[in-house]
Every structure is written in C-alpha cells, then in structure tokens.
Design an enzyme around this catalytic site. Structure first.
Site, PDB file in Angstrom:
ATOM      1  N   CYS A 113      44.133  34.728  37.643  1.00  0.00           N
ATOM      2  CA  CYS A 113      43.676  35.948  36.930  1.00  0.00           C
ATOM      3  C   CYS A 113      44.944  36.550  36.300  1.00  0.00           C
ATOM      4  O   CYS A 113      45.795  37.104  36.943  1.00  0.00           O
ATOM      5  CB  CYS A 113      43.155  36.909  37.992  1.00  0.00           C
ATOM      6  SG  CYS A 113      42.630  38.389  37.352  1.00  0.00           S
ATOM      7  N   CYS A 116      44.943  40.990  36.862  1.00  0.00           N
ATOM      8  CA  CYS A 116      45.472  41.532  38.017  1.00  0.00           C
ATOM      9  C   CYS A 116      45.399  40.309  39.137  1.00  0.00           C
ATOM     10  O   CYS A 116      46.271  39.503  39.116  1.00  0.00           O
ATOM     11  CB  CYS A 116      44.365  42.693  38.500  1.00  0.00           C
ATOM     12  SG  CYS A 116      42.781  42.675  38.169  1.00  0.00           S
ATOM     13  N   SER A 117      44.414  40.373  39.942  1.00  0.00           N
ATOM     14  CA  SER A 117      44.421  39.232  40.961  1.00  0.00           C
ATOM     15  C   SER A 117      42.957  38.785  41.457  1.00  0.00           C
ATOM     16  O   SER A 117      42.966  38.699  42.616  1.00  0.00           O
ATOM     17  CB  SER A 117      45.321  39.400  41.885  1.00  0.00           C
ATOM     18  OG  SER A 117      46.699  39.508  41.684  1.00  0.00           O
ATOM     19  N   CYS A 118      41.976  38.692  40.638  1.00  0.00           N
ATOM     20  CA  CYS A 118      40.756  38.511  40.897  1.00  0.00           C
ATOM     21  C   CYS A 118      40.776  37.182  41.613  1.00  0.00           C
ATOM     22  O   CYS A 118      41.544  36.334  41.290  1.00  0.00           O
ATOM     23  CB  CYS A 118      39.840  38.728  39.702  1.00  0.00           C
ATOM     24  SG  CYS A 118      39.921  40.078  39.138  1.00  0.00           S
TER      25      CYS A 118
END
Lengths: 216, 123
Positions: A113, A116-118
């Site tokens: 991702c 962000c950090s999906c």
C-alpha cells in the site's frame, strides 16, 4: 516512606514521566470521546483483544490451504474472494472488498500500500512493521525483485512480478503456489506451511517448511 | 524472519522483526480501536481515513521522519486527532486541557496505583 525516598521518587518521576506525550494524547482523546458517548470503552477492550489474539495470518492460511485442497473452493475464491472468505466466518473491517491474486509458474504477485498501509485485516491480522515502512512501500514498486531478494526469495528470471497497490476500497490476498511433494498433506498440515509473508507475496511457500516457521 | 538475509543498506533493521507484536504499546492499540469504532458509528468513511492518514505520513516524511514503520501509530494518532477535530464538536483547546489534566493526575498518583482523572478536571 522517608522524606529522602520521597524526594528521590519525585525526581525520578520528573525525569521519567509516568505517561509519555503520546500516551497523554491518546488518553485525552479517548476520555473525551467516552465522555461524549461517541465510543464505548468496553467495546474498545473487546475489539483490541480480538486483534491481539484472534485475528491473524492463520486465518488467511486456512483459506489458502482450502483453496489448494479443494478446486471448487479455489474457483469460488478467485471469482468472489469476499464471499468465499466470509464462509469461514472471517469478515469485517478491511475485508469487504477482497481480491485474491493467484501465483502461477509465470506470475508472482506482491502486495503493497504505497499511500498508507491498507491491509486485509480479517485474513492477515494487522500489518507487520516493515509493511508500513517507507522503504518497503517505495521499493515494492520500484524494485520488487530486490525486495524479494531481501526476504531471501529468489524467483526464476522469466517469472513476471506483478505489484498490486491496495486502496481503502480494495484489499489483496496472494494465493501462493502449492509446493511440490505436498499431495499427502491434510488441509491443516498445508495451512501450517503457509506464512504470512507468502500471502503478501514477499515469500514463497516451501516444503518442508523452514524450521522457524514450522515452530510458529 | 527465517532467512535473515536482508540487505541492511536497503531495508531498515526493523524489517527483520517479522513477527513482532501487533501493538508495541497499549496506546497504539487504543488509537487503533478508537479509529475503527468511530468509523463504525459513521463519523467518517474509511476512504476519508486513509486519505487523512496518508496525508499525515507524507507530512511527517517532509518533516524528516525516515518513516520506517516504527512511527506508524504516531501518524495514525495525528490523523485521528485531525479527523475528530474536523468531524465532532470537540476543540483543540479541550484536547489540550484534557491532556494537561491527565499529566497532572499522573504526577499526583502514587507509584503502583492507577492514574485517575479527578471529576473537577473533567471539563
């Protein structure tokens, strides 16, 4: 307690505040939200416990193992991942729009991702630190083969590496290739071979499993 | 990491901590849970959350954070504060006052005893 002790303790506290700046910010936010009735503190505890103890990459490993063992399930999983995964009871946040990416002898999939950090929480739990780091987010896109090498994963040069960028709406789970020599294994035994990283696409599944992973 | 051959010049050492704890400190877990629970009440869409979080991460990088994943929940908290201030009637002033109240309560509380917020400081 003597006055000397007290004085010492006081100094100690002063140098090492009992609550850090970050703890204070969270406590302020949490307590105000609770006061306003916007969050229920009991629900917070249950939720945290779930993510600390019940949701993790073993969920995803069960899904992958079933896909390896059951061609019908695999077809269903590739056709509608969210529905197939739901049949395990793994659903909820960040799992609504799942897509399963099948690794083949020609294509290796890797998930990142970049923004962000999906991450697909219901099947993998919360992301590891490296997944959230800027170097991974940048290099997965620019130099996926280099990232694989960093994880000790070497792929033949003719395998195409596809990198998939998760979004707030779409989460990916990699369906790794079933290693050779595993025909005799049960679904549970297969699941034990499947690592979290293999479902992100930074590793491949090996048989026999690497020592440490077998001990997990 | 079962095969720790990470190139140190390429990826940071924290990447070797493959199966570290989900949350390194309880406040991270609380910030995480608050966000999801607020989202579930419909306060904000998840896409809005992702946008705010990625904005905070970009901001932190611009301010010199190497962003190795270990500061992730700091960005997370900053994004949560920003969204709460935007979406509720809570004000920055209230947040700061409450933070000071917790700080005082922590200083007052004897060692080994829970830190409690006195009623009169709940503004």
């Amino acid at each position: 307690m003597s006055s000397h002790d007290h004085h010492h303790d006081h100094n100690h506290d002063h140098e090492h505040p009992r609550l850090s700046e970050l703890q204070l910010r969270v406590k302020a936010l949490e307590s105000l939200l609770v006061d306003k009735g916007l969050v229920d503190p009991a629900a917070l505890d249950v939720f945290i416990d779930t993510y600390e103890t019940k949701v993790g990459p073993r969920n995803g490993a069960q899904v992958v193992a079933k896909a390896w063992a059951d061609p019908k399930f695999k077809a269903a999983l590739l056709a509608d991942a969210s529905a197939a995964i739901k049949s395990f009871g793994f659903e909820g946040r960040q799992g609504e729009h799942m897509v399963v990416l099948e690794n083949t002898p020609k294509v290796h999939n890797m998930v990142v991702c970049t923004l962000c950090s999906c991450y697909p929480w219901p099947v993998l739990g919360l992301p590891p630190v490296w997944y959230k780091s800027a170097p991974y987010r940048a290099r997965a896109v620019n130099d996926p083969r280099g990232v694989l090498a960093d994880f000790g994963t070497e792929l033949p040069g003719d395998i195409e590496i596809k990198v998939w960028d998760s979004t707030a709406e779409l989460r990916y789970l990699v369906l790794p290739m079933r290693p050779a020599g595993t025909d005799h294994l049960s679904e549970d035994e297969l699941a034990d071979l499947i690592t979290r990283n293999s479902m992100i696409g930074t590793e491949i599944v090996t048989f026999p499993a690497k020592a440490q992973e077998a001990a997990e | 990491m079962t095969n720790p051959q990470l190139a140190v010049d390429a990826l940071p050492p924290s990447l070797k901590d493959q199966d570290g704890p989900v949350f390194r400190e309880p406040w991270e877990a609380t910030a995480f849970a608050l966000t999801v629970k607020l989202h579930e009440t419909g306060l904000f869409a998840w896409s809005e959350w992702a946008e705010t979080l990625s904005g905070k991460i970009t901001e932190a990088q611009a301010n010199g954070d190497p962003d190795l994943g270990d500061t992730y929940y700091q960005h997370w908290l900053a994004a949560l504060e920003a969204l709460v201030l935007r979406k509720t009637d809570l004000t920055l002033d209230q947040l700061l006052k409450r933070k000071t109240a917790w700080e005082r309560a922590a200083e007052r509380a004897p060692h080994g005893e829970p830190i409690l917020l006195p009623e009169d400081e709940i503004a």
